[in-house]
Design an enzyme around this catalytic site. Structure first.
Site, PDB file in Angstrom:
ATOM      1  N   ARG A   1       0.850  -1.204   0.000  1.00 34.36           N
ATOM      2  CA  ARG A   1       0.000   0.000   0.000  1.00 34.36           C
ATOM      3  C   ARG A   1       0.876   1.241   0.000  1.00 34.36           C
ATOM      4  O   ARG A   1       1.629   1.480   0.953  1.00 34.36           O
ATOM      5  CB  ARG A   1      -0.877   0.036   1.256  1.00 34.36           C
ATOM      6  CG  ARG A   1      -1.756  -1.199   1.451  1.00 34.36           C
ATOM      7  CD  ARG A   1      -3.120  -0.990   0.831  1.00 34.36           C
ATOM      8  NE  ARG A   1      -3.841  -2.243   0.697  1.00 34.36           N
ATOM      9  CZ  ARG A   1      -4.940  -2.567   1.371  1.00 34.36           C
ATOM     10  NH1 ARG A   1      -5.429  -1.715   2.256  1.00 34.36           N
ATOM     11  NH2 ARG A   1      -5.543  -3.713   1.170  1.00 34.36           N
TER      12      ARG A   1
ATOM     13  N   GLU B   1       0.530   4.217   0.842  1.00 34.81           N
ATOM     14  CA  GLU B   1      -0.127   5.296   1.569  1.00 34.81           C
ATOM     15  C   GLU B   1       0.922   5.952   2.438  1.00 34.81           C
ATOM     16  O   GLU B   1       1.645   5.264   3.140  1.00 34.81           O
ATOM     17  CB  GLU B   1      -1.205   4.775   2.525  1.00 34.81           C
ATOM     18  CG  GLU B   1      -1.990   3.616   2.037  1.00 34.81           C
ATOM     19  CD  GLU B   1      -2.945   3.096   3.117  1.00 34.81           C
ATOM     20  OE1 GLU B   1      -3.903   3.821   3.414  1.00 34.81           O
ATOM     21  OE2 GLU B   1      -2.729   1.997   3.640  1.00 34.81           O
TER      22      GLU B   1
ATOM     23  N   ARG C   1      -0.777   1.941  13.043  1.00 29.53           N
ATOM     24  CA  ARG C   1      -1.336   0.697  12.506  1.00 29.53           C
ATOM     25  C   ARG C   1      -1.242   0.558  10.985  1.00 29.53           C
ATOM     26  O   ARG C   1      -1.820  -0.358  10.416  1.00 29.53           O
ATOM     27  CB  ARG C   1      -2.787   0.562  12.946  1.00 29.53           C
ATOM     28  CG  ARG C   1      -3.713   1.575  12.315  1.00 29.53           C
ATOM     29  CD  ARG C   1      -5.115   1.330  12.797  1.00 29.53           C
ATOM     30  NE  ARG C   1      -6.077   1.963  11.907  1.00 29.53           N
ATOM     31  CZ  ARG C   1      -7.332   2.160  12.225  1.00 29.53           C
ATOM     32  NH1 ARG C   1      -7.796   1.781  13.392  1.00 29.53           N
ATOM     33  NH2 ARG C   1      -8.147   2.716  11.365  1.00 29.53           N
TER      34      ARG C   1
ATOM     35  N   GLU D   1      -9.879  -1.858  13.383  1.00 30.27           N
ATOM     36  CA  GLU D   1     -10.227  -2.779  12.308  1.00 30.27           C
ATOM     37  C   GLU D   1      -9.154  -3.838  12.075  1.00 30.27           C
ATOM     38  O   GLU D   1      -7.991  -3.517  11.923  1.00 30.27           O
ATOM     39  CB  GLU D   1     -10.412  -1.949  11.030  1.00 30.27           C
ATOM     40  CG  GLU D   1     -10.791  -2.766   9.820  1.00 30.27           C
ATOM     41  CD  GLU D   1     -10.546  -1.982   8.532  1.00 30.27           C
ATOM     42  OE1 GLU D   1     -10.892  -0.795   8.468  1.00 30.27           O
ATOM     43  OE2 GLU D   1     -10.013  -2.586   7.583  1.00 30.27           O
TER      44      GLU D   1
ATOM     45  N   SER E   1     -11.824  -6.570   6.734  1.00 32.28           N
ATOM     46  CA  SER E   1     -12.853  -5.962   5.912  1.00 32.28           C
ATOM     47  C   SER E   1     -13.373  -7.032   4.981  1.00 32.28           C
ATOM     48  O   SER E   1     -12.577  -7.844   4.491  1.00 32.28           O
ATOM     49  CB  SER E   1     -12.195  -4.916   5.012  1.00 32.28           C
ATOM     50  OG  SER E   1     -12.655  -3.664   5.296  1.00 32.28           O
TER      51      SER E   1
ATOM     52  N   ARG F   1      -1.972  -6.807  12.160  1.00 27.28           N
ATOM     53  CA  ARG F   1      -2.952  -6.130  13.027  1.00 27.28           C
ATOM     54  C   ARG F   1      -3.599  -7.079  14.021  1.00 27.28           C
ATOM     55  O   ARG F   1      -3.856  -6.701  15.153  1.00 27.28           O
ATOM     56  CB  ARG F   1      -4.032  -5.465  12.184  1.00 27.28           C
ATOM     57  CG  ARG F   1      -3.530  -4.201  11.560  1.00 27.28           C
ATOM     58  CD  ARG F   1      -4.692  -3.293  11.235  1.00 27.28           C
ATOM     59  NE  ARG F   1      -4.246  -2.190  10.399  1.00 27.28           N
ATOM     60  CZ  ARG F   1      -5.065  -1.349   9.806  1.00 27.28           C
ATOM     61  NH1 ARG F   1      -6.364  -1.480   9.939  1.00 27.28           N
ATOM     62  NH2 ARG F   1      -4.586  -0.373   9.087  1.00 27.28           N
TER      63      ARG F   1
HETATM   64  P1  ATP Z   1      -7.869   1.321   8.042  1.00 20.35           P
HETATM   65  O1  ATP Z   1      -9.293   1.653   7.692  1.00 20.35           O
HETATM   66  O2  ATP Z   1      -7.743   0.246   9.006  1.00 20.35           O
HETATM   67  O3  ATP Z   1      -7.043   2.479   8.413  1.00 20.35           O
HETATM   68  P2  ATP Z   1      -7.413   1.536   5.385  1.00 20.35           P
HETATM   69  O4  ATP Z   1      -6.336   1.085   4.493  1.00 20.35           O
HETATM   70  O5  ATP Z   1      -8.819   1.296   4.962  1.00 20.35           O
HETATM   71  O6  ATP Z   1      -7.198   0.789   6.738  1.00 20.35           O
HETATM   72  P3  ATP Z   1      -8.052   4.387   5.620  1.00 20.35           P
HETATM   73  O7  ATP Z   1      -9.484   4.018   5.737  1.00 20.35           O
HETATM   74  O8  ATP Z   1      -7.594   5.128   4.438  1.00 20.35           O
HETATM   75  O9  ATP Z   1      -7.126   3.083   5.774  1.00 20.35           O
HETATM   76  O10 ATP Z   1      -7.646   5.238   6.898  1.00 20.35           O
HETATM   77  C1  ATP Z   1      -8.250   4.973   8.140  1.00 20.35           C
HETATM   78  C2  ATP Z   1      -7.667   5.854   9.239  1.00 20.35           C
HETATM   79  O11 ATP Z   1      -6.251   5.795   9.256  1.00 20.35           O
HETATM   80  C3  ATP Z   1      -7.988   7.297   9.071  1.00 20.35           C
HETATM   81  O12 ATP Z   1      -9.206   7.614   9.708  1.00 20.35           O
HETATM   82  C4  ATP Z   1      -6.843   8.010   9.738  1.00 20.35           C
HETATM   83  O13 ATP Z   1      -7.067   8.212  11.097  1.00 20.35           O
HETATM   84  C5  ATP Z   1      -5.706   7.055   9.600  1.00 20.35           C
HETATM   85  N1  ATP Z   1      -4.834   7.556   8.544  1.00 20.35           N
HETATM   86  C6  ATP Z   1      -4.819   7.192   7.260  1.00 20.35           C
HETATM   87  N2  ATP Z   1      -3.905   7.858   6.565  1.00 20.35           N
HETATM   88  C7  ATP Z   1      -3.301   8.686   7.452  1.00 20.35           C
HETATM   89  C8  ATP Z   1      -2.247   9.654   7.358  1.00 20.35           C
HETATM   90  N3  ATP Z   1      -1.615   9.912   6.222  1.00 20.35           N
HETATM   91  N4  ATP Z   1      -1.870  10.302   8.467  1.00 20.35           N
HETATM   92  C9  ATP Z   1      -2.477  10.065   9.622  1.00 20.35           C
HETATM   93  N5  ATP Z   1      -3.481   9.183   9.779  1.00 20.35           N
HETATM   94  C10 ATP Z   1      -3.898   8.500   8.717  1.00 20.35           C
HETATM   95  P1  AMO Z   2      -8.745  -3.423   3.422  1.00 18.00           P
HETATM   96  O1  AMO Z   2      -8.112  -2.395   2.572  1.00 18.00           O
HETATM   97  O2  AMO Z   2      -9.642  -2.929   4.502  1.00 18.00           O
HETATM   98  O3  AMO Z   2      -9.623  -4.442   2.530  1.00 18.00           O
HETATM   99  O4  AMO Z   2      -7.609  -4.331   4.044  1.00 18.00           O
HETATM  100  C1  AMO Z   2      -7.915  -5.535   4.742  1.00 18.00           C
HETATM  101  C2  AMO Z   2      -7.194  -5.591   6.074  1.00 18.00           C
HETATM  102  O5  AMO Z   2      -5.796  -5.413   5.922  1.00 18.00           O
HETATM  103  C3  AMO Z   2      -5.243  -4.706   7.035  1.00 18.00           C
HETATM  104  N1  AMO Z   2      -4.619  -3.469   6.562  1.00 18.00           N
HETATM  105  C4  AMO Z   2      -3.411  -3.035   6.936  1.00 18.00           C
HETATM  106  N2  AMO Z   2      -2.492  -3.509   7.794  1.00 18.00           N
HETATM  107  C5  AMO Z   2      -1.349  -2.833   7.935  1.00 18.00           C
HETATM  108  N3  AMO Z   2      -1.044  -1.704   7.263  1.00 18.00           N
HETATM  109  C6  AMO Z   2      -1.928  -1.178   6.375  1.00 18.00           C
HETATM  110  N4  AMO Z   2      -1.595  -0.087   5.694  1.00 18.00           N
HETATM  111  C7  AMO Z   2      -3.176  -1.832   6.194  1.00 18.00           C
HETATM  112  N5  AMO Z   2      -4.244  -1.590   5.413  1.00 18.00           N
HETATM  113  C8  AMO Z   2      -5.104  -2.585   5.647  1.00 18.00           C
HETATM  114  C9  AMO Z   2      -6.387  -4.444   7.964  1.00 18.00           C
HETATM  115  C10 AMO Z   2      -7.581  -4.488   7.052  1.00 18.00           C
HETATM  116  O6  AMO Z   2      -8.748  -4.832   7.748  1.00 18.00           O
HETATM  117  N6  AMO Z   2      -9.929  -6.246  -0.638  1.00 18.00           N
HETATM  118  C11 AMO Z   2     -10.328  -5.880   0.711  1.00 18.00           C
HETATM  119  C12 AMO Z   2     -10.624  -7.103   1.543  1.00 18.00           C
HETATM  120  C13 AMO Z   2     -11.864  -7.846   1.093  1.00 18.00           C
HETATM  121  O7  AMO Z   2     -12.907  -7.203   0.911  1.00 18.00           O
HETATM  122  O8  AMO Z   2     -11.779  -9.087   1.001  1.00 18.00           O
HETATM  123  C14 AMO Z   2      -9.227  -5.076   1.362  1.00 18.00           C
HETATM  124  O9  AMO Z   2      -8.081  -5.081   0.957  1.00 18.00           O
HETATM  125  O10 AMO Z   2      -6.403  -5.488   8.912  1.00 18.00           O
END
Ligand code: ATP
Ligand code: AMO
Length: 478
Positions: free
Chosen positions: A242, A244, A250, A399, A402, A452
């Site tokens: 990712r 990001e 986390r 989380e 997902s 996680r």
């Molecule tokens: P998760 O939902 O578990 O974070 P995700 O990959 O779906 O995984 P996002 O939904 O994009 O991530 O971000 C969720 C939360 O992570 C945001 O509400 C924010 O608090 C935090 N976050 C994401 N990107 C940043 C960033 N660049 N700086 C600080 N916090 C961040």
């Molecule tokens: P999602 O983007 O929510 O869903 O990712 C699934 C799970 O992966 C973990 N995760 C992370 N762990 C560490 N660092 C990160 N940057 C990070 N981003 C996500 C979390 C999260 O719940 N394709 C869908 C899944 C599906 O629908 O089957 C997906 O990737 O534990």
């Protein structure tokens, strides 16, 4: 000589001669004739007594042994004895080794940048990778940054050895559950011809034989294509990339994904039930099979061991019931009420606290998320198109997974993609969309982050602590 291992020693070893290969954790000399070496093997320690009393050990040998550098590997032969009183400073406190022979197997350099005993002090209150600090007694605290910079030493600690035993167990238990239920393991490509899932950023590999390739953000499209290929139930354990720039406790830029996908017969809740019993299986097997490791982690992270799984199942709430709990607790949920954003991290954590207080559990599921906050492949709710057949799993208010029912009709999928600004005819998607043109059974699945689950199950502060060699926007080494 037969070499044994610390984990094989027990009360029945007393008065037997054994040989082990271990590191010198620390050493001290009592007199010219007597020294104590603390030996360490995979984080566990046992005291070796080196005494120049009989013929076996000379005074020179005592002197030589205490002079060996800390962390060196030695091969020690000796008689197992029961110390009275127990050796409080050793983790194997009920046994000790009266050395008769010591050989140096592999020396450690004199000045290692950080010693295992430094890393073993409790982590700083703020788990950020920060500057050096001192604890209440004025002793220097080794920051997470220093520990991660010196990860090979850091991983030798008792706590890390236990954390990664548990991490390995989570992966093994996931696989055990999948295989028991008849799922098949696949490894899907991590090098892709185009950026896919959308949402989070994608890393570009710029020199793929004159073209660009991209690192997979998720096996999402491939696991669904396998379902279209009659595979019925599939799983994968593999790296997820990712791009990001999230510098949080986390988020990693590379983590281990535990993904699964399966057909269902009547309702996507069949898959939700499957996913719930998967997590319950993992948690309860960890709690019964890994008590010792959890107890070790508890010494350093007080929340390890207090994970609460009420009645052996998840609490299930609809997303908007979760929002209601937050609103009742005085949290501003205007944006969520108006379908603008997903829960923020702060709201997730707050909801975790409310749920622990009200329902006495650390494991819950939110179902029926708003469509706007979910990816294009998500199936909408049959009765309310603003909602979706999708769920997130939470541990301690954060989380871990997902998942959702997926759109299995090509035309519906194309429309959903267009609505989210994704071109179904583009290079990265055309094979995926075509996979559904020959018909595909209704299916659902989910993706878990290994790092996680380990972090939240054990109550660690930072996902990097559950990752052997973490990758984040600042860190590409070691
Ligand atoms: P998760 O939902 O578990 O974070 P995700 O990959 O779906 O995984 P996002 O939904 O994009 O991530 O971000 C969720 C939360 O992570 C945001 O509400 C924010 O608090 C935090 N976050 C994401 N990107 C940043 C960033 N660049 N700086 C600080 N916090 C961040
Ligand atoms: P999602 O983007 O929510 O869903 O990712 C699934 C799970 O992966 C973990 N995760 C992370 N762990 C560490 N660092 C990160 N940057 C990070 N981003 C996500 C979390 C999260 O719940 N394709 C869908 C899944 C599906 O629908 O089957 C997906 O990737 O534990």
């Amino acid at each position: 000589v037969q070499i044994t291992h610390l984990k094989k020693l027990g009360e029945d070893s007393v008065d037997k001669e054994i040989t082990i290969i271990a590191r010198i954790h620390n050493s001290r000399s009592q007199s010219a004739k007597l020294a104590f070496l603390m030996l360490r093997q995979q984080g566990k320690t046992i005291q070796a007594v080196v005494a120049a009393t009989g013929d076996a050990v000379s005074k020179q040998m005592v002197k030589w042994a205490v002079g060996l550098n800390i962390n060196s590997f030695v091969r020690v032969t000796g008689l197992v004895k029961k110390p009275d009183p127990p050796v409080a400073s050793a983790s194997v406190s009920n046994l000790e080794l009266h050395a008769t022979k010591i050989y140096l197997v592999s020396p450690a350099a004199e000045q290692i940048p950080m010693q295992v005993k430094d890393a073993e002090r409790p982590p700083p209150a703020t788990a950020d990778e920060g500057e050096a600090a001192v604890d209440a007694e004025g002793a220097p605290i080794v920051t997470l940054k220093t520990r991660l910079d010196n990860r090979v030493i850091d991983l030798q600690t008792e706590c890390n050895q236990a954390i990664f035993t548990i991490s390995s167990a989570v992966e093994g238990l996931f696989e055990e559950y999948m295989l028991k239920s008849g799922s098949r393991k696949f490894n899907t490509p991590k090098l892709l011809g185009a950026a896919t899932e959308g949402g989070s950023g994608v890393f570009e590999v710029s020199n793929y034989f004159g073209k660009s390739a991209f690192l997979a953000q998720s096996p999402q499209l491939y696991k669904q294509m396998l379902i279209a290929a009659d595979c019925e139930s599939v799983y994968e354990i593999g790296p997820v990339f990712r791009a990001e720039n999230s510098n949080t406790h986390r988020h990693l830029t590379e983590f281990t994904g535990l993904d699964f996908e399966m057909v269902f017969n009547h309702h996507y809740h069949e898959v939700l039930d499957y996913a719930e019993s998967l997590i319950v299986f993992i948690i309860s097997e960890l709690q019964s099979r890994y008590k010792d490791e959890i107890a070790v982690v508890h010494k350093y992270f007080p929340r390890a061991g207090d994970f609460h799984l009420k009645d052996g199942k998840a609490l299930r709430l609809k997303y908007f019931d979760g929002i209601k709990l937050l609103r009742e607790a005085g949290v501003d949920t205007t944006e969520q009420d108006n379908y603008v954003t997903d829960l923020t991290t702060a709201q997730e954590k707050k909801l975790g606290l409310i749920i622990r207080e009200k329902y006495d559990t650390d494991f819950y599921v939110l179902d029926e998320f708003p469509m706007v906050v979910r990816p294009f492949y998500t199936k909408s709710h049959p009765k309310d198109p603003k909602l979706s057949n999708s769920y997130d799993f939470f541990m301690r208010g954060e989380e871990i997974m997902s998942g959702a029912q997926r759109i299995n009709d090509a035309t519906e999928l194309e429309a959903s993609m267009r609505a989210k600004g994704v071109d179904p005819n583009s290079e990265g998607f055309v094979d995926y969309v075509n996979a559904f043109r020959q018909g595909c059974r209704p299916h659902a699945g989910g993706g878990l982050g290994l790092n996680r689950i380990v972090m939240f199950f054990l109550g660690l502060d930072n996902v990097r602590q559950a990752t052997p060699f973490p990758r984040d926007p600042q860190r590409l080494r070691p």
